[in-house]
Every structure is written in structure tokens, then in C-alpha cells.
Write a protein that holds these residues in place. Structure first.
Motif, PDB file in Angstrom:
ATOM      1  N   THR A  53       0.795  -1.233   0.000  1.00  0.00           N
ATOM      2  CA  THR A  53       0.000   0.000   0.000  1.00  0.00           C
ATOM      3  C   THR A  53       0.826   1.281   0.000  1.00  0.00           C
ATOM      4  OG1 THR A  53      -0.185  -0.214   2.413  1.00  0.00           O
ATOM      5  CG2 THR A  53      -2.010  -1.043   1.082  1.00  0.00           C
ATOM      6  N   VAL A  54       2.147   1.162  -0.023  1.00  0.00           N
ATOM      7  CA  VAL A  54       3.015   2.346  -0.017  1.00  0.00           C
ATOM      8  C   VAL A  54       3.996   2.284  -1.188  1.00  0.00           C
ATOM      9  CG1 VAL A  54       4.897   3.506   1.214  1.00  0.00           C
ATOM     10  CG2 VAL A  54       2.863   2.793   2.461  1.00  0.00           C
ATOM     11  N   ARG A  55       4.206   3.437  -1.819  1.00  0.00           N
ATOM     12  CA  ARG A  55       5.292   3.620  -2.774  1.00  0.00           C
ATOM     13  C   ARG A  55       6.108   4.813  -2.295  1.00  0.00           C
ATOM     14  NH1 ARG A  55       3.527  -0.522  -3.581  1.00  0.00           N
ATOM     15  NH2 ARG A  55       2.914  -1.542  -5.525  1.00  0.00           N
ATOM     16  N   THR A  56       7.413   4.774  -2.490  1.00  0.00           N
ATOM     17  CA  THR A  56       8.272   5.852  -2.012  1.00  0.00           C
ATOM     18  C   THR A  56       9.187   6.337  -3.126  1.00  0.00           C
ATOM     19  OG1 THR A  56       9.998   4.325  -1.251  1.00  0.00           O
ATOM     20  CG2 THR A  56       8.275   4.924   0.333  1.00  0.00           C
ATOM     21  N   LEU A  57       9.567   7.595  -3.015  1.00  0.00           N
ATOM     22  CA  LEU A  57      10.519   8.194  -3.944  1.00  0.00           C
ATOM     23  C   LEU A  57      11.455   9.096  -3.148  1.00  0.00           C
ATOM     24  CD1 LEU A  57      11.462   8.733  -6.886  1.00  0.00           C
ATOM     25  CD2 LEU A  57       9.896  10.699  -6.881  1.00  0.00           C
TER      26      LEU A  57
END
Length: 260
Positions: A53-57
Motif C-alpha cells: 500500500t506504499v510507494r516511495t521516492l
């Protein structure tokens, strides 16, 4: 049904502090979240904890390209965007104008305003078309320094007053498709860092000697906030069902400064 079930949120400055508390509360309410932040280590830990449920940049909010990449990542992973939360900010270690060296003034101003004001503008601009498509909303983190003097130095206080103006103008410009609001935390137990160059004594906010006691004593509720104390207000403003007629508004979460 959870308040933000099937909603998708992009949060800048969400790896730590208030931003991290908001991320975790949004996830608990059923949202999927993309986080843009400079802290690679904390982003990796966040991604590992919430792989589905999480995407990071790892990127810089002062870069429009990094914000646009975060939005593209969000749309690719989750197919939509319902809310942008602008949260990344830096402090100025309470530096008054008299202590800012003339030769450093422009540079310090640019560094702080690029994060605290331009960073929000970049996130809004990058999110705009996706938010129009979803009839979504924008939430910007202000501060009690956006309304009262003394909660920071001249640069920080001025930047947060600018954020209040930004919320009002964007609420006017982006209606009726997009609602724009803010949350205004008071003193909070976080490691908020100061912009480089304003003080040789600068240190993370909650490392300042006496900070907790002075902050608690300054407000009627007589305690300093935890980051999580503010998170429910972001959920409220992110829900088009729970706050459908609220735009151009800033909710205070500061222990009662307005009453004082």
C-alpha cells in the motif's frame, strides 16, 4: 468501511515526524500512499513495512520534476490520485532578522522558502490534473507560526504566513473541482531541522534544551503534541464525504493558542 477506503494520497515529507504519523493514519483508514522525501533510509523502512500500500521516492520537494515523478509513480501503482498532502518543511532556529548576516540573507531566504512554499506549489502543480480527474483535495501543513509571531524566526514565520495565503488563493482558484485546506499544528515533539546557515547553534527542534517544557507551558492544554495528535484532522479534510463543504480553511491543532 474505513474513512479513506480505496483512496490514494501523495504526501511530501512523509518519512518522519508529522508526515509519517499522517501516512500511518491514512493507511489505517484504508488509503494507499506515495511518499516523497529526502531520507532514503526511512523511506526504505516505510516501504518494507507496507509493501502493498506504499510507494516511495527519494527526491527533493523543491524540484518540480521530482514531484511530477512521484505523481507518475502514484498513478502507475494505484491508478488514481485523490489527495495531495504538502508537509515537508524546514525551520530557522528562531533566528531574528538582527542575527541574519546581510551576506547570507538572500541565500537563507531562498533555501527556506524553496522548501516551505515552493515545495508545496510544486506538489500542487504536479498533482493538479490527477486531482481534477478525481474531484480530489489538497491539504497543506501550516503551523501556529502562520498566525502568531514568536513560534520561529523571521524567515519561518513569514513562510508559514505565506502558506496560509497559498491555501486561500488555491481554494479560490481550484474550486469547484478541488478543495484546498490546511492543518496548523503547534509545537510538536519532532526532529524538525533548521535550514543551513541561519545559526551556528542550530539543532533538531526537540533537541533544544527546555523545548518540551516551554512549549507545554505556553498553551492552555499544558502539553506538547505528539506527531500523531494531528493526524485525524488530515483524514477529516481528505474525506470528501466528511468535509464536502470545507475549503479555504485551516484547522488549528495547537493546544489552544487562539484561546490564549
Amino acid at each position: 468501511m474505513k474513512t479513506l477506503e480505496n483512496k490514494v494520497v501523495f504526501i511530501s515529507g512523509g518519512a518522519d515526524g508529522i508526515g509519517r504519523a499522517v501516512v500511518e493514519r491514512f493507511l489505517a483508514e484504508g488509503a494507499c500512499v506515495t511518499v516523497l522525501d529526502l531520507n532514503q533510509e526511512k523511506l526504505e523502512a516505510l516501504q518494507a513495512q507496507y509493501p502493498e500500500t506504499v510507494r516511495t521516492l527519494c527526491g527533493d520537494v523543491t524540484s518540480y520534476a521530482d514531484n511530477a515523478q512521484a505523481v507518475a509513480l502514484t498513478l502507475d501503482a494505484f491508478g488514481r490520485l485523490d489527495s495531495f498532502v504538502g508537509n515537508a518543511a524546514v525551520f530557522d532556529y528562531f533566528a531574528p532578522l538582527s542575527r541574519l548576516k546581510p551576506e547570507n540573507l538572500a541565500e537563507s531566504f531562498d533555501k527556506l522558502f524553496h522548501v516551505n512554499v515552493l515545495g508545496y506549489l510544486n506538489g500542487v502543480k504536479a498533482s493538479l490534473e490527477a486531482l481534477k480527474a478525481s474531484q480530489g483535495n489538497i491539504i497543506l501543513t501550516v503551523s501556529n507560526s502562520g498566525f502568531y509571531p514568536g513560534g520561529g524566526g523571521v524567515l519561518y514565520v513569514t513562510s508559514k504566513h505565506a502558506v496560509v495565503g497559498l491555501i486561500k488563493q488555491l481554494a479560490y482558484e481550484l474550486a469547484p473541482e478541488i478543495r484546498v485546506n490546511g492543518v496548523s499544528p503547534g509545537a510538536t515533539d519532532t526532529e524538525m531541522k533548521s535550514v543551513e546557515g541561519v545559526s551556528s547553534k542550530a539543532q533538531p527542534l526537540n533537541h533544544i534544551q527546555g523545548f518540551h517544557e516551554k512549549a507545554a507551558d505556553a498553551v492552555p492544554l499544558k502539553r506538547i503534541a505528539k506527531a500523531s495528535d494531528h493526524a485525524a484532522l488530515y483524514v477529516l479534510l481528505a474525506s470528501n464525504e466528511q468535509s464536502p463543504m470545507t475549503t479555504g480553511c485551516v484547522i488549528h491543532s495547537d493546544g489552544g493558542w487562539v484561546a490564549r
